[in-house]
Write an enzyme that holds these catalytic residues in place. Structure first.
Site, short mmCIF file in Angstrom:
data_model
loop_
_atom_site.label_atom_id
_atom_site.label_comp_id
_atom_site.label_asym_id
_atom_site.label_seq_id
_atom_site.Cartn_x
_atom_site.Cartn_y
_atom_site.Cartn_z
N LYS A 78 0.84 -1.20 0.00
CA LYS A 78 0.00 0.00 0.00
C LYS A 78 0.87 1.25 0.00
O LYS A 78 1.92 1.29 0.65
CB LYS A 78 -0.92 -0.02 1.23
CG LYS A 78 -1.97 1.08 1.26
CD LYS A 78 -2.90 0.91 2.45
CE LYS A 78 -3.91 2.04 2.54
NZ LYS A 78 -4.85 1.86 3.68
N SER A 153 -9.71 2.08 2.96
CA SER A 153 -8.83 2.81 2.07
C SER A 153 -7.86 1.91 1.31
O SER A 153 -7.23 2.34 0.35
CB SER A 153 -8.01 3.84 2.88
OG SER A 153 -7.21 3.19 3.85
N SER A 177 -10.07 -0.44 7.16
CA SER A 177 -9.52 -0.24 5.81
C SER A 177 -8.82 -1.45 5.20
O SER A 177 -8.44 -1.40 4.04
CB SER A 177 -8.55 0.95 5.81
OG SER A 177 -9.27 2.15 5.94
#
EC number: 6.3.5.7
Length: 484
Positions: A78, A153, A177
């Protein structure tokens, strides 16, 4: 058959016997990205040159006992986890050209395990969002239906695994997330206990809530990845000095005598009938395997959403103060003075959602409002944590849906922040309490995945994995793939 249809342990055997090469795995990853990422949009930055060099070096290296299960395995990271010399943007214009000078601890651990970083994954800007529509570089799409969001996210992290672009990925979880996009994309995502995995090198959103965790196609791979990234870290004062058990050894398939709590609040108003039905079917299956379940109450859960957005926004307003146009990142031009530089840099660099949360957090921390908002929210957080501890006195795990509904359409909720915030209502209490939880696929509705959330006691990821693995072995949901 794609090499990525095999588990990590199966691929490890093939590499060790020289049936396949690491270069083949890396090639497959980049070929798949080339074929589908124009639709899915999981990756922001690729690490192709370095990844291919690393693959070649690993193929030339002898296979011995020092090479673990993750050696040669392609992984996505990420884009809020810093990677030395590899662009890290947090999906924000303010960090568009930021090249870190060091690796996050989890990235160092992956390098030690000889995993290969394929690239950096798309996300909601600074991890603020539930749909991946807040990325400054364009949103990720759900591989099951590209008209739908992948969740957020860590939407890029979940979508890249679901789309078969990488074997597994790292995400971060502040209020759901990892678990929410894992649910939307039909993959396995775990938020570890707060302190289990080092946060050093994770760009902070809300420091008391953030945790890095693994997203994978199956439970075994998830346990392997968590094993590699867990442990005490001197660079992170919130890292816990707790022994890391062998998570793989907990995958016995046996849940006889296991006591499951089912909070009535997690199956009540606002939870869709399809999510409720899939959870009940999962509970009946676990009961047939020897577990027992009872309904319980987590009475302060109804305050979790308000508590979370006050606390996380307050911490975000403090953490994001460092992005000022002075030290790194975007800097505005044509400014008259220092204050003007701050204002213009932040106005140009931050997106609407980030600005919204900074303003909310600054307000909650301001003189005259601190006691009424921030302090009160901290007190309610303690009550929410106490609710979990009371339930865990009599039960081994808590089970409910990961999200109230399947994924929603792109653009459907982007103009309604309150409805978007409510999408995390089932995942947020877990972060406030600091306990671990996993999302595992448990069904489909109109072709879109549904997730089952299994919550455990502090530092008891082993029991979560035991339940998730037993459920996985009795179903075929983790074996189903989107047709891109």
């Amino acid at each position: 058959m794609s090499l990525f249809e095999y588990t990590v342990s199966e691929l490890h055997k093939k590499l060790k016997s020289k049936e396949i090469k690491v270069e083949e795995l890396v090639n497959e990853s980049y070929e798949r990205i080339s074929a589908v990422d124009q639709d899915v949009k999981s990756f922001l930055t690729l690490n192709e040159e370095q990844a291919r060099l690393q693959a070649k070096a690993l193929d030339e290296k002898a296979w011995d006992e020092s090479r673990g299960m993750l050696s040669g395995m392609p992984i996505g990271v990420k884009d809020n986890i810093v990677t030395k010399g590899l662009r890290t943007t947090c999906a924000s214009k303010i960090l568009e050209n930021f090249n870190p000078i060091y690796d996050a601890t989890v990235v160092t651990k992956l390098a030690q395990a000889e995993a290969i970083t394929i690239g950096k994954l798309n996300m909601d800007e600074f991890a603020m969002g539930s749909s991946n529509e807040n990325s400054a570089f364009g949103g990720t799409r759900n591989p099951w239906n590209i008209e739908y969001v992948p969740g957020g996210s860590s939407g890029g992290s979940a979508a890249s695994v679901a789309a078969g672009e990488v074997l597994f990925s790292l995400g971060s979880d502040t209020g759901g997330s990892i678990r929410q996009p894992a649910s939307f994309c039909g993959v396995v995502g775990l938020k570890p206990t707060y302190g289990r995995v080092s946060r050093s090198g994770l760009v902070a959103f809300a420091s008391s809530l953030d945790q890095i965790g693994p997203i994978t196609r199956n439970v075994e791979d998830n346990a392997l990845l968590l094993q590699a990234i867990s442990g005490l870290d001197a660079s992170d004062s919130t890292s816990a000095n707790v022994e890391v058990p062998s998570f793989l050894s907990s995958l016995t398939g046996d849940v006889k005598g296991l006591r499951i709590a089912v909070p009535k609040e997690y199956l009540g108003e606002g939870v869709g009938e399809e999510a409720r039905a899939s959870v009940m079917a999962a509970l009946n299956l676990l009961e047939s395997l020897g577990a027992t379940w009872e309904e319980v109450s987590l009475p302060h859960s109804k305050y979790a959403l308000a508590t979370y957005y006050l606390l996380s926004s307050s911490e975000a307003s403090a953490n994001l103060a460092r992005f000022d146009g002075i030290r790194y990142g975007h800097r505005a031009d044509d400014v008259e003075n220092l204050i003007d530089l701050y204002k213009k840099t932040r106005a140009e660099g931050f997106g609407d959602e980030v600005k919204r949360r900074i303003m909310l957090g600054t307000y909650a921390l301001s003189s005259g409002y601190y006691d009424a908002y921030y302090k009160k929210a901290q007190q309610v957080r303690t009550l929410i944590k106490d609710d979990f501890e009371k339930v865990f006195e009599n039960y081994d795990v808590i089970i409910g849906p990961t999200t109230p509904t399947p994924a929603f359409k792109v653009g459907e909720k982007v103009s309604d922040p309150m409805t978007m915030y409510a999408n995390d209502i089932l995942t947020i209490p877990i972060n406030l309490a600091g306990v671990p939880a996993i999302s595992i696929p448990c069904g489909f509705h109109e072709g879109l995945p549904l997730g089952l959330q299994i919550i455990g006691k502090h530092f008891d990821e082993s029991t979560i994995y035991r339940v998730a693995h037993a459920y996985e072995q009795a179903t075929d949901f983790t074996k189903q793939r989107p047709q891109l």
